[in-house]
Write a protein that holds these residues in place. Structure first.
Motif, short mmCIF file in Angstrom:
data_model
loop_
_atom_site.label_atom_id
_atom_site.label_comp_id
_atom_site.label_asym_id
_atom_site.label_seq_id
_atom_site.Cartn_x
_atom_site.Cartn_y
_atom_site.Cartn_z
N VAL A 110 9.78 3.36 -4.10
CA VAL A 110 10.29 4.11 -2.96
C VAL A 110 9.51 3.79 -1.69
O VAL A 110 10.09 3.52 -0.63
CB VAL A 110 10.24 5.62 -3.26
N ASP A 111 8.18 3.81 -1.78
CA ASP A 111 7.35 3.58 -0.60
C ASP A 111 7.28 2.11 -0.20
O ASP A 111 7.04 1.79 0.96
CB ASP A 111 5.92 4.09 -0.85
N ARG A 112 7.42 1.23 -1.17
CA ARG A 112 7.31 -0.22 -0.94
C ARG A 112 6.01 -0.58 -0.21
O ARG A 112 5.99 -1.41 0.71
CB ARG A 112 8.51 -0.74 -0.14
N SER A 113 4.94 0.07 -0.62
CA SER A 113 3.66 -0.23 0.01
C SER A 113 3.06 -1.53 -0.51
O SER A 113 2.04 -2.00 0.00
CB SER A 113 2.66 0.92 -0.24
N LEU A 114 3.69 -2.11 -1.53
CA LEU A 114 3.33 -3.45 -1.98
C LEU A 114 4.58 -4.33 -1.96
O LEU A 114 4.97 -4.92 -2.96
CB LEU A 114 2.73 -3.43 -3.39
N THR A 115 5.22 -4.40 -0.81
CA THR A 115 6.43 -5.20 -0.69
C THR A 115 6.11 -6.66 -0.93
O THR A 115 5.06 -7.16 -0.53
CB THR A 115 7.02 -5.05 0.72
N PRO A 116 7.00 -7.40 -1.60
CA PRO A 116 6.76 -8.82 -1.87
C PRO A 116 6.56 -9.59 -0.57
O PRO A 116 7.33 -9.49 0.36
CB PRO A 116 8.05 -9.26 -2.58
N ARG A 117 5.50 -10.33 -0.47
CA ARG A 117 5.22 -11.13 0.71
C ARG A 117 4.25 -12.23 0.31
O ARG A 117 3.72 -12.24 -0.80
CB ARG A 117 4.58 -10.30 1.82
N ARG A 118 4.03 -13.16 1.19
CA ARG A 118 3.10 -14.25 0.91
C ARG A 118 1.68 -13.71 0.99
O ARG A 118 1.18 -13.40 2.07
CB ARG A 118 3.29 -15.39 1.91
N ALA A 119 1.05 -13.61 -0.16
CA ALA A 119 -0.29 -13.04 -0.20
C ALA A 119 -1.29 -14.01 0.41
O ALA A 119 -1.14 -15.23 0.34
CB ALA A 119 -0.68 -12.72 -1.65
N SER A 120 -2.33 -13.46 0.99
CA SER A 120 -3.40 -14.30 1.53
C SER A 120 -4.21 -14.89 0.39
O SER A 120 -4.13 -14.46 -0.77
CB SER A 120 -4.31 -13.48 2.44
N LEU A 121 -5.03 -15.91 0.70
CA LEU A 121 -5.87 -16.51 -0.32
C LEU A 121 -6.81 -15.48 -0.94
O LEU A 121 -7.05 -15.48 -2.15
CB LEU A 121 -6.68 -17.66 0.29
N ARG A 122 -7.33 -14.62 -0.10
CA ARG A 122 -8.25 -13.61 -0.60
C ARG A 122 -7.55 -12.69 -1.60
O ARG A 122 -8.11 -12.35 -2.65
CB ARG A 122 -8.78 -12.80 0.58
N GLU A 123 -6.32 -12.29 -1.30
CA GLU A 123 -5.57 -11.41 -2.19
C GLU A 123 -5.22 -12.11 -3.49
O GLU A 123 -5.28 -11.51 -4.57
CB GLU A 123 -4.30 -10.92 -1.48
N GLN A 124 -4.86 -13.39 -3.42
CA GLN A 124 -4.55 -14.14 -4.64
C GLN A 124 -5.76 -14.20 -5.56
O GLN A 124 -5.64 -14.04 -6.79
CB GLN A 124 -4.08 -15.54 -4.27
N ARG A 125 -6.94 -14.44 -4.99
CA ARG A 125 -8.15 -14.50 -5.81
C ARG A 125 -8.50 -13.13 -6.37
O ARG A 125 -8.98 -13.02 -7.51
CB ARG A 125 -9.30 -15.04 -4.96
N LEU A 126 -8.25 -12.08 -5.59
CA LEU A 126 -8.55 -10.73 -6.06
C LEU A 126 -7.66 -10.37 -7.24
O LEU A 126 -8.11 -9.79 -8.23
CB LEU A 126 -8.35 -9.73 -4.91
N VAL A 127 -6.37 -10.72 -7.17
CA VAL A 127 -5.46 -10.46 -8.28
C VAL A 127 -5.93 -11.21 -9.53
O VAL A 127 -5.91 -10.67 -10.65
CB VAL A 127 -4.02 -10.87 -7.91
N ALA A 128 -6.35 -12.45 -9.36
CA ALA A 128 -6.83 -13.23 -10.49
C ALA A 128 -8.06 -12.58 -11.12
O ALA A 128 -8.19 -12.50 -12.35
CB ALA A 128 -7.15 -14.66 -10.05
N GLN A 129 -8.97 -12.11 -10.28
CA GLN A 129 -10.17 -11.44 -10.79
C GLN A 129 -9.82 -10.20 -11.61
O GLN A 129 -10.28 -10.03 -12.74
CB GLN A 129 -11.05 -11.01 -9.62
N VAL A 130 -9.01 -9.33 -11.01
CA VAL A 130 -8.66 -8.08 -11.69
C VAL A 130 -7.89 -8.38 -12.98
O VAL A 130 -8.09 -7.73 -14.01
CB VAL A 130 -7.83 -7.18 -10.76
N GLY A 131 -7.03 -9.39 -12.93
CA GLY A 131 -6.28 -9.75 -14.12
C GLY A 131 -7.18 -10.20 -15.26
O GLY A 131 -7.01 -9.79 -16.42
N MET A 132 -8.17 -11.03 -14.95
CA MET A 132 -9.08 -11.51 -15.99
C MET A 132 -9.95 -10.38 -16.53
O MET A 132 -10.21 -10.31 -17.74
CB MET A 132 -9.95 -12.63 -15.43
#
Length: 693
Positions: free
Chosen positions: A203-225
Motif C-alpha cells: 500500500v505505502d510502496r515505500s520500497l518501490t522498484p527502482r535502480r538501486a545504488s551500489l551501496r544498496e546492492q551491497r547492503l542487500v547482499a550483506q543482509v542476505g548472506m
C-alpha cells in the motif's frame, strides 16, 4: 523539601508531554495490562483457560462463527512471558503515532491486524484442504491472540517515513527477520506478521522498484548472506516444526553448517567493501548449496521405493532448506555482479592518476581555499575528474577528500559528485573533510553535514591595530620593542644551519610534551614548512636566539597568491611570553603591505559555537573538546586566535549518513595520527584520566 521541589517539576512535564504525543499507544498498553490483570494472563497462559475458545482468532474460530475474535484477541497475550516482547512491539505504534498522529497509527494498527488475521486463516485453510501438507494440517487447528501483527504494521509504516538509506536498512532487517520466522518456525503468528508487513509494503510502496545504488546492492547482499547463515544455525541447533518440516538439534551435518558459517563470516565484510574475491567466494558457496539441495530433491522425487524419504529427517532437510535461500541469493548476486568490482588497489577517478606537479599547476592556475596547499603534502592521493582533481586519503576503507575540489570553479561541483561515484565503485566510504559551503551544496541532497571547525579569516586591506579592541595585540608589539625582539619573514631554505637547529629543537620540545605524536593531514610540521613556497616568520631575541616561529602556506586565487594560511606555531619554552601574538601581528602587517587580501589563522577543531536547537551536537562537541584539550589545546588555541577579531567561515564534514560515522572516525584518526602506536594511544588515554581525577 529541596529535593522534592527540584525533581517534581522535571518529571511531570515529561509524562504529560508523552501522554499528549502518544495517547493511543499509552492507552493500548494500559488496556493490555488491565486485561491481563483482570483475566489472569499476567501469571498464567491464556491458552490454559476456557476463555481461549471465546476470544482467540484462527480457522476454528471462524468456522464456529466467532467473527468477533480478531478484535477481542488483540487485547490478550498468549503467555505471561509474552508480555515483554508484546509491550516492546508497542513502541513501534508509539513511533508512528508521534510521527504521523493518532488517527493514522490507529488505522494502520487495526487494518494491518485484521488483514493479517483473516488472510492467514484463509491461506492455511486453502493449503490444508488442497494437499496433505502436514504443516498446514497442524496450523489449521491453531488459535492465536495478541496485537503483534498490528504493531508490526505500524513499524512498517514508520519505516516508510525514514530517509532513503535508513528506510532500506530497516526494511531489509525487518523482512529478513520475518522470512526466517516463516521458513523456520511457521506459526500462525509468524504468518500474520508477514501478512501485515507485506500489506503495508504494497500500500505505502515505500520500497518501490527502482535502480538501486551500489551501496544498496551491497547492503542487500550483506543482509542476505547473514540471513542465510542465521537460518543454517537455527535449522542445525534449534528444534523446528515449520513449513519445511521438522528438524531436530544437530540433525544435520555440523561440519557442513560450520563451513558455511565460516565462509559467510569471511566474505560479509568483503561484500561491504565491494571486493571481487568476496563476491566470487559467496557465489561459489551458494552454487554448491543450491546444487546439493537440487540433487537431494531429485533423489527424493525419483525414489519409487520410499527408502530415500528417510533422509528427509536428517541431513537432506537442512540442506534443502538452505538450498532454497541459496538459490534466491545466487540469482541476486549474479544480477548485481557489477557492484563488486573493487579490490584493495582499485583506482579512484579517471586515468591517468594526477601527480603532485599537476596538482600544483592546477592550484596555481585556478586557485583554491585556505587549506588547498595541504593537497601537496605527503600521504595524499589524487582522483582525476572530468573537470578537475579531488585530493583525498584512503584510510580504513574510507576515501577522505580534503577540503574542496581543485580546478576551474565551474567544474568543482561536478568533481565532487564524480569523486563520490568513483569512491563508491571502489568500495570505499566517501566523505569530505573541512569542505566549504559550495561543496556542501554540490553533494547529494540526502547527505549529512557536521561542522568540524570555523576557519578564522583576517581581512588585510586597511588593517591597523588601532582602538581598544586591539589593546592586547599592541601590548605584545610594544613589549617586543622594549625587549628588542625582532621579526623576520623568510624561507626555511634561506636560513643557516644554526637557525635550522633551533627550529628543530623548539619543535621537538613541543612534540615531546605530548602523549601522541604530531598530527598530520591538515596539521603540518617542519617537514611541510621546508617547502620553498612556504614562508617562515621568525622572532629573534636581542641575543639572536629564535624565540618562536610560524609557517605560512600560500593561498592562491586565479590571479596568483591572494593570501596566507597559518600552519605551524612553535615557541621556545621560557622565552618571550607574547611571541605568538607578536609574530601573527607582524606577519599580518607584512602581508598587508605586500598587497595580500586575506590571512587565515586556520580552524581550531571542536570549537564551533552551535545554535541552541543543536543541543545534541553541542554536548558531543563539548565532551570531545574537554577530553582533548590537555593533549592538543584546541579550545585555548581558538581563544587565542579570537584576539585578532577574524570573521568565520564554516568548515564541514560531509558524509552519506550516520551509519558511516564509525568508519569515518577510524579513517580520520589514522589520517591525523598515521604513525601513532597503541601504546601512545594508551598513554594519551591515561593522561586524560589523570586530568579527570
Amino acid at each position: 523539601m529541596t529535593v522534592t521541589s527540584t525533581h517534581a517539576p522535571s518529571r511531570s512535564p515529561l509524562i504529560l508531554d508523552l501522554a499528549r504525543r502518544v495517547p493511543l499507544t499509552l492507552g493500548f498498553v494500559l488496556v493490555l495490562l488491565i486485561v491481563g490483570l483482570a483475566f489472569g494472563g499476567l501469571w498464567r497462559p491464556v491458552g490454559e483457560t476456557p476463555l481461549m475458545d471465546q476470544i482467540a482468532y484462527g480457522v476454528p474460530a471462524f468456522e464456529a462463527g466467532r467473527w468477533w475474535t480478531p478484535v477481542t484477541g488483540a487485547f490478550f497475550v498468549v503467555s505471561p512471558w509474552g508480555y515483554v516482547p508484546t509491550l516492546l512491539t508497542m513502541v513501534s505504534v508509539g513511533l508512528l503515532e508521534a510521527k504521523r498522529g493518532s488517527r493514522v497509527a490507529l488505522a494502520y494498527f487495526w487494518i494491518g491486524h485484521l488483514f493479517a488475521v483473516v488472510t492467514t486463516a484463509l491461506i492455511v485453510s486453502l493449503c490444508a484442504s488442497a494437499s496433505g501438507w502436514a504443516w498446514a494440517q497442524d496450523q489449521v487447528q491453531m488459535l492465536d491472540v495478541g496485537p503483534s501483527a498490528g504493531a508490526l504494521a505500524c513499524l512498517a509504516a514508520f519505516l516508510g517515513t525514514l530517509r532513503t538509506s535508513w528506510r532500506l536498512r530497516g526494511w531489509l532487517i525487518l523482512l529478513a527477520t520475518l522470512t526466517i520466522g516463516v521458513l523456520v518456525l511457521g506459526t500462525l503468528a509468524d504468518l500474520e506478521h508477514m501478512a501485515a508487513v507485506l500489506l503495508v509494503l504494497g500500500v505505502d510502496r515505500s520500497l518501490t522498484p527502482r535502480r538501486a545504488s551500489l551501496r544498496e546492492q551491497r547492503l542487500v547482499a550483506q543482509v542476505g548472506m547473514v540471513s542465510f547463515a542465521a537460518i543454517e544455525v537455527i535449522l542445525a541447533f534449534v528444534p523446528t516444526d515449520g513449513p519445511l518440516g521438522t528438524t531436530a538439534p544437530l540433525g544435520g551435518s555440523p561440519w557442513s553448517t560450520a563451513i558455511d558459517i565460516a565462509i559467510v563470516a569471511l566474505v560479509v565484510s568483503g561484500l561491504r567493501r565491494a571486493r571481487r574475491w568476496a563476491w566470487r567466494v559467496a557465489t561459489a558457496l551458494l552454487t554448491l548449496n543450491t546444487l546439493l539441495a537440487a540433487a537431494l530433491w531429485v533423489l527424493l522425487v525419483a525414489d519409487s521405493t520410499g527408502e530415500a524419504s528417510d533422509l528427509i529427517d536428517g541431513d537432506a532437510r537442512i540442506e534443502i532448506a538452505a538450498g532454497i535461500l541459496s538459490l534466491l541469493l545466487l540469482v541476486y548476486l549474479l544480477s548485481v555482479r557489477r557492484a563488486f568490482q573493487g579490490d584493495r588497489h582499485t583506482r579512484v577517478g579517471l586515468a591517468p592518476e594526477p601527480g603532485a606537479r599537476e596538482v600544483r599547476d592546477a592550484l596555481t592556475a585556478y586557485g583554491g581555499g585556505t587549506l588547498s596547499w595541504m593537497s601537496l603534502w605527503e600521504g595524499n592521493s589524487y582522483a582525476r575528474t572530468s573537470g578537475g582533481i579531488v585530493v583525498y586519503q584512503r584510510r580504513a576503507g574510507v576515501a577522505i577528500a580534503l577540503a574542496d575540489p581543485l580546478g576551474p570553479r565551474a567544474s568543482r561541483a561536478s568533481s565532487a559528485r564524480e569523486f563520490i561515484s568513483a569512491a563508491e565503485h571502489a568500495g570505499l566510504v566517501p566523505c569530505f573533510f573541512s569542505a566549504g559551503a559550495d561543496t556542501r551544496r554540490a553533494v547529494p541532497k540526502e547527505w549529512r553535514s557536521l561542522v568540524v571547525a570555523d576557519d578564522t579569516i583576517v581581512d588585510l586591506p586597511g588593517l591597523a591595530f588601532r582602538g581598544k579592541r586591539w589593546n592586547s595585540v599592541r601590548t605584545s608589539l610594544n613589549r617586543a620593542e622594549r625587549e628588542q625582539v625582532t621579526f623576520r619573514m623568510t624561507r626555511y631554505a634561506d636560513e643557516p644551519w644554526g637557525v635550522h637547529t633551533q627550529l628543530h629543537a623548539i619543535s621537538e620540545q613541543w612534540v615531546g610534551d605530548k602523549a601522541l605524536p604530531e598530527m598530520g593531514f591538515t596539521l603540518g610540521s617542519l617537514t611541510e614548512a621546508a617547502d620553498p613556497d612556504v614562508r617562515i616568520a621568525l622572532a629573534h631575541s636581542a641575543e639572536g636566539n629564535v624565540e618562536g616561529f610560524l609557517s605560512w602556506l600560500p593561498v592562491y586565487g586565479e590571479g596568483g597568491i591572494r593570501g596566507w594560511t597559518l600552519d605551524v606555531m612553535r615557541r621556545r619554552e621560557g622565552g618571550f611570553g607574547p611571541v605568538m601574538e607578536f609574530l601573527i601581528a607582524q606577519s599580518a602587517l607584512t602581508f598587508r603591505d605586500e598587497g595580500a587580501e586575506v590571512m587565515s589563522l586556520s580552524g581550531a577543531p571542536l570549537t564551533h559555537e552551535y545554535p541552541p536547537e543543536a543541543r545534541l551536537l553541542t554536548d558531543l562537541s563539548t565532551r570531545l573538546a574537554d577530553a582533548l584539550e590537555p593533549v592538543y589545546g584546541f579550545r585555548s588555541l581558538h581563544r587565542f586566535k579570537a584576539k585578532f577579531h577574524p570573521r568565520y567561515e564554516t568548515m564541514y564534514l560531509l558524509f552519506r549518513d550516520e551509519a558511516d560515522l564509525t568508519r569515518i572516525a577510524a579513517g580520520l584518526t589514522r589520517a591525523f595520527l598515521p604513525s601513532a602506536t597503541i601504546g601512545q594511544f594508551a598513554r594519551a588515554g591515561a593522561e586524560l584520566l589523570r586530568r579527570d581525577e
